[in-house]
Enzyme design. Structure first.
Site, PDB file in Angstrom:
ATOM      1  N   CYS A 123      73.939  42.974   6.298  1.00 34.34           N
ATOM      2  CA  CYS A 123      74.710  44.028   5.633  1.00 34.34           C
ATOM      3  C   CYS A 123      75.659  44.733   6.603  1.00 34.34           C
ATOM      4  O   CYS A 123      76.361  45.652   6.224  1.00 34.34           O
ATOM      5  CB  CYS A 123      73.795  45.037   4.946  1.00 34.34           C
ATOM      6  SG  CYS A 123      72.771  45.939   6.100  1.00 34.34           S
TER       7      CYS A 123
ATOM      8  N   ASN B  28      76.083  46.166  12.826  1.00 32.28           N
ATOM      9  CA  ASN B  28      76.907  47.215  13.456  1.00 32.28           C
ATOM     10  C   ASN B  28      76.143  47.890  14.584  1.00 32.28           C
ATOM     11  O   ASN B  28      76.650  48.051  15.687  1.00 32.28           O
ATOM     12  CB  ASN B  28      77.302  48.285  12.431  1.00 32.28           C
ATOM     13  CG  ASN B  28      78.027  47.711  11.260  1.00 32.28           C
ATOM     14  OD1 ASN B  28      78.578  46.616  11.350  1.00 32.28           O
ATOM     15  ND2 ASN B  28      78.018  48.399  10.141  1.00 32.28           N
TER      16      ASN B  28
ATOM     17  N   ARG C  36      74.143  53.489   1.311  1.00 32.90           N
ATOM     18  CA  ARG C  36      73.948  54.385   2.464  1.00 32.90           C
ATOM     19  C   ARG C  36      73.728  55.796   1.925  1.00 32.90           C
ATOM     20  O   ARG C  36      74.652  56.590   1.812  1.00 32.90           O
ATOM     21  CB  ARG C  36      75.177  54.346   3.377  1.00 32.90           C
ATOM     22  CG  ARG C  36      75.364  53.035   4.142  1.00 32.90           C
ATOM     23  CD  ARG C  36      76.583  53.125   5.039  1.00 32.90           C
ATOM     24  NE  ARG C  36      76.649  52.102   6.049  1.00 32.90           N
ATOM     25  CZ  ARG C  36      77.373  50.979   5.949  1.00 32.90           C
ATOM     26  NH1 ARG C  36      78.096  50.751   4.868  1.00 32.90           N
ATOM     27  NH2 ARG C  36      77.381  50.102   6.934  1.00 32.90           N
TER      28      ARG C  36
ATOM     29  N   ARG D 172      79.562  52.264  19.342  1.00 31.27           N
ATOM     30  CA  ARG D 172      80.455  51.728  18.301  1.00 31.27           C
ATOM     31  C   ARG D 172      81.569  52.699  17.927  1.00 31.27           C
ATOM     32  O   ARG D 172      82.533  52.315  17.269  1.00 31.27           O
ATOM     33  CB  ARG D 172      79.649  51.312  17.057  1.00 31.27           C
ATOM     34  CG  ARG D 172      78.959  52.457  16.379  1.00 31.27           C
ATOM     35  CD  ARG D 172      77.911  51.985  15.395  1.00 31.27           C
ATOM     36  NE  ARG D 172      78.383  51.951  14.031  1.00 31.27           N
ATOM     37  CZ  ARG D 172      77.584  51.842  12.977  1.00 31.27           C
ATOM     38  NH1 ARG D 172      76.282  51.685  13.135  1.00 31.27           N
ATOM     39  NH2 ARG D 172      78.068  51.838  11.766  1.00 31.27           N
TER      40      ARG D 172
ATOM     41  N   HIS E 125      81.801  54.704  11.387  1.00 30.40           N
ATOM     42  CA  HIS E 125      81.622  55.019   9.968  1.00 30.40           C
ATOM     43  C   HIS E 125      82.933  55.422   9.304  1.00 30.40           C
ATOM     44  O   HIS E 125      83.127  55.219   8.119  1.00 30.40           O
ATOM     45  CB  HIS E 125      80.531  56.070   9.783  1.00 30.40           C
ATOM     46  CG  HIS E 125      79.185  55.469   9.925  1.00 30.40           C
ATOM     47  ND1 HIS E 125      78.468  55.528  11.089  1.00 30.40           N
ATOM     48  CD2 HIS E 125      78.464  54.679   9.085  1.00 30.40           C
ATOM     49  CE1 HIS E 125      77.356  54.841  10.946  1.00 30.40           C
ATOM     50  NE2 HIS E 125      77.319  54.320   9.745  1.00 30.40           N
TER      51      HIS E 125
ATOM     52  N   GLU F 113      68.162  46.316  13.334  1.00 23.46           N
ATOM     53  CA  GLU F 113      69.405  46.814  13.940  1.00 23.46           C
ATOM     54  C   GLU F 113      69.224  47.378  15.339  1.00 23.46           C
ATOM     55  O   GLU F 113      70.140  47.967  15.894  1.00 23.46           O
ATOM     56  CB  GLU F 113      70.101  47.826  13.021  1.00 23.46           C
ATOM     57  CG  GLU F 113      69.259  48.987  12.557  1.00 23.46           C
ATOM     58  CD  GLU F 113      69.994  49.918  11.609  1.00 23.46           C
ATOM     59  OE1 GLU F 113      71.217  49.804  11.438  1.00 23.46           O
ATOM     60  OE2 GLU F 113      69.321  50.783  11.029  1.00 23.46           O
TER      61      GLU F 113
ATOM     62  N   ARG G 292      68.954  52.593   0.979  1.00 28.50           N
ATOM     63  CA  ARG G 292      68.475  52.871   2.332  1.00 28.50           C
ATOM     64  C   ARG G 292      68.096  54.346   2.403  1.00 28.50           C
ATOM     65  O   ARG G 292      68.855  55.205   1.956  1.00 28.50           O
ATOM     66  CB  ARG G 292      69.571  52.580   3.355  1.00 28.50           C
ATOM     67  CG  ARG G 292      69.099  52.867   4.776  1.00 28.50           C
ATOM     68  CD  ARG G 292      70.060  52.358   5.787  1.00 28.50           C
ATOM     69  NE  ARG G 292      71.274  53.155   5.841  1.00 28.50           N
ATOM     70  CZ  ARG G 292      72.331  52.837   6.581  1.00 28.50           C
ATOM     71  NH1 ARG G 292      72.332  51.724   7.287  1.00 28.50           N
ATOM     72  NH2 ARG G 292      73.392  53.607   6.589  1.00 28.50           N
TER      73      ARG G 292
HETATM   74  C1  PEP Z   1      74.478  48.476  10.510  1.00 27.54           C
HETATM   75  O1  PEP Z   1      74.086  49.153  11.480  1.00 27.54           O
HETATM   76  O2  PEP Z   1      74.916  47.318  10.611  1.00 27.54           O
HETATM   77  C2  PEP Z   1      74.446  49.037   9.145  1.00 27.54           C
HETATM   78  C3  PEP Z   1      74.665  48.302   8.093  1.00 27.54           C
HETATM   79  O3  PEP Z   1      74.219  50.364   9.024  1.00 27.54           O
HETATM   80  P1  PEP Z   1      75.261  51.516   9.418  1.00 27.54           P
HETATM   81  O4  PEP Z   1      76.592  50.859   9.622  1.00 27.54           O
HETATM   82  O5  PEP Z   1      75.249  52.498   8.298  1.00 27.54           O
HETATM   83  O6  PEP Z   1      74.666  52.079  10.670  1.00 27.54           O
HETATM   84 MG    MG Z   2      72.963  50.969  11.196  1.00 28.80          MG
END
Ligand code: PEP
Ligand code: MG
Length: 601
Positions: free
Chosen positions: A516, A468, A308, A479, A201, A445, A345
């Site tokens: 996204c 992600n 977000r 990640r 993030h 996801e 979201r």
């Molecule tokens: C994702 O997980 O791809 C996403 C868009 O949400 P975030 O990156 O906020 O977890």
């Molecule tokens: Mg996510």
């Protein structure tokens, strides 16, 4: 504001992973992770009164600093924000607290720093057991006061992150997204850290704010200190400390040249993104901060594909918790995007996004698999209902959609939707003009969502691929963990197979699907997504010109063919090499200058 650095004449080049492009030349603010740690020192009986005096002086200094800070906050942000500091000042007047700290110094014969640490831990244990969420959160205030006192003992002033000198380059072990979002971005011009990865993030925020950033910099044996001059090249992943005049001149020229290129590029990028064989691709923006709304327009996004919302916690305390506070934010989003629409979201709260003290959650050993996203929302229904009420109230223009994060089962969607429906009914009964058909979508996801996608499409009005997290969970690669960032491979065959499956199921069910995740912001990966039949993408605003350019350069049937061939390959590297080679030979205009525009390639 910074103390002067010990000048080292040697230019040092440090390498990292490029996560947000651009060049910055400025002054280092080094945030030392160990800076606030108290060390144990045993003292003699004769030193007790000296330690007690040190403590008293530290309290006076801390109180002075807090009063100063409070006055500035009232001045700059208004009275409503300054009350947090009143609580801190009151703590410094707590006689019982200081009696205990002094008792520890006297009885255990330890330094004041250590006595504060012992008292802090006693307090935090007691607070953790409190069932009232509000009171439990006060634990973080005590930690804050203890940190200030420890700094005051060493005569150190606390760094006011949100009051930085111009041209600050933040260098740190880690800058959690919550801290980054709070910084005064008019003064921070780059970030370089050891922790983090491309999809962390911190990286996402840095790209949204369009500040150059690199991660994975080995700071262990570094020679850098606060006050050093440095260059950050977020395109090539370099941190150059104490650059020579020649280096500075070279980077200034490069920076100017890239700015000129980018301006031309921005002008070209207005208008729709249509592939060379005539398929329009919808390009929306991902937004974390309300301050990005201008960028959404400037970069020509067709609405907001992902807001977000959890980031309002870091930015707008204390209104974030209230229905009215949230309503004002959602209303602003809705007003600003018009008919193009905004997808909000619901809070995807987890430890890596906002400090847990805000959510009132427990410390989790493995937060990625813990109580987060929709799970936390349904466990903490009052908070979720407050958010849904605020979103539904902001839906008069009929341009707002809701999306649920971290969905793993149909029951979660049904439960959430029943709350949305009840809320709509309630407002309609009161005569409010709200959208009775507000759409509720699902983030795809986690692997379980991929596997039950058929059922989920029957519950959801639309789907959005969060690549992600999906990559993290499919490949079992954190990640945010630098140690395994080399395994975070968007084109791993397992990821590709999952994307193929998602695209097929969505098509078969005529479900609306977009992407996204950060894959949508990388031209190479976008070719793959188009080849899979995906026609809607949402990304950080600054990536829009680049992606529009890529979409226009490519032809859909070639992209489909590339994906077909890629599916026969057995490693991410093989797939990536193959796609890059195809693009370089068949679409040279696509490939030209890609490097300066994108850090990943
Ligand atoms: C994702 O997980 O791809 C996403 C868009 O949400 P975030 O990156 O906020 O977890
Ligand atoms: Mg996510």
């Amino acid at each position: 504001m910074f103390s002067s650095a010990k000048e080292s004449v040697l230019e040092t080049v440090m390498h990292g992973l490029a996560i947000s492009p651009g060049i910055a030349i400025g002054t280092v603010l080094y945030i030392d992770a160990q800076g606030h740690q108290a060390l144990l020192q045993h003292i003699e009986l004769s030193q007790v009164s000296r330690e007690t005096r040190r403590l008293n002086r530290a309290v006076v200094l801390a109180r002075y600093q807090l009063n100063e800070l409070k006055a500035r906050m009232e001045n700059e942000l208004g009275h409503q924000h300054a009350y947090i500091l009143d609580a801190h000042i009151l703590m410094l007047d707590d006689k019982e607290l200081f009696k205990n700290i002094k008792k520890t110094i006297t009885e255990q014969l330890v330094n004041a720093e250590w006595a504060i640490k012992i008292e802090l831990e006693r307090f935090l244990t007691a607070y953790a057991a409190i069932s009232d969420r509000y009171l439990r959160q006060r634990g973080s205030d005590i930690e804050d006061v203890a940190r200030r006192l420890t700094d005051a003992l060493s005569g150190k002033k606390q760094t006011q992150n949100n009051r930085l000198p111009a041209n600050t380059i933040i260098v740190a072990e880690d800058v959690p997204a919550s801290v980054l979002a709070e910084l005064d971005m008019t003064h921070v011009i780059a970030v370089a850290t050891h922790a983090g990865g491309w999809a962390s993030h911190t990286a996402i925020i840095a790209r949204s704010l369009r500040i150059p950033a690199i991660v994975g910099v080995d700071l262990k044996n570094h020679i850098l200190t606060t006050g050093n001059t440095a260059v950050v090249d977020g395109g090539d992943g370099l941190l150059i400390v104490n650059p020579t005049d020649t280096t500075v001149r070279r980077y200034r020229d490069l920076h100017e040249q890239r700015r000129r290129n980018f301006r031309d590029f921005l002008v070209q990028s207005k208008g729709p993104a249509v592939t060379s064989d005539g398929q329009e691709i919808i390009i929306r923006a991902n937004v974390e901060l309300v301050s990005e709304l201008d960028a959404v327009k400037r970069f020509g996004a067709q609405g907001i594909g992902l807001f977000r919302s959890e980031f309002i916690f870091t930015n707008m305390l204390p209104q974030a918790g209230s229905e009215d506070g949230q309503y004002q934010i959602y209303q602003r989003l809705s007003d600003s995007v018009g008919q193009a629409g905004v997808t909000i979201r619901t809070f995807d709260l987890s430890e890596d996004k906002v400090p847990l003290a805000i959510t009132g959650g427990e410390i989790e050993v493995n937060p990625a698999l813990g109580l987060r996203g929709i799970r936390l929302a349904l466990r903490n229904e009052p908070m979720f209902r407050t958010q849904i009420r605020a979103i539904v109230r902001a839906s008069q223009r009929k341009n707002v959609r809701i999306i649920l994060p971290m969905v793993t089962s149909t029951s979660e969607v049904r439960h959430a939707r029943s709350i949305v429906n009840e809320t709509i009914k309630e407002f309609v009964a009161k005569g409010l003009d709200v959208d009775r058909n507000i759409k509720v979508g699902v983030m795809v996801e986690v692997p379980s969502a991929v596997m039950i996608l058929d059922q989920l499409t029957r519950e959801a009005d639309f789907l959005s691929l969060g690549t992600n997290d999906l990559i993290q969970y499919i490949l079992a690669v954190d990640r945010n963990n630098k140690q395994v960032s080399y395994l975070y491979q968007p084109l791993h065959p397992a990821v590709l197979q999952s994307l193929v499956w998602v695209a097929r199921v969505a098509q078969a069910n005529k479900a609306t699907l977009d992407v996204c995740g950060e894959m949508a912001a990388n031209p190479i990966y976008v070719v793959v997504l188009l080849g899979l039949g995906i026609k809607q993408l949402s990304m950080t605003p600054a990536a829009i010109p680049l992606i529009k350019d890529a979409v226009r350069a490519i032809n859909l049937s070639a992209a489909q063919k590339m994906v077909e061939n890629a599916l026969q390959m057995s490693s991410a590297q093989e797939i990536e090499d193959y796609i890059c080679e195809e693009l370089a030979t068949k679409f040279p205009s696509f490939y030209a200058n890609l490097k300066w525009r994108n850090p990943i390639v």
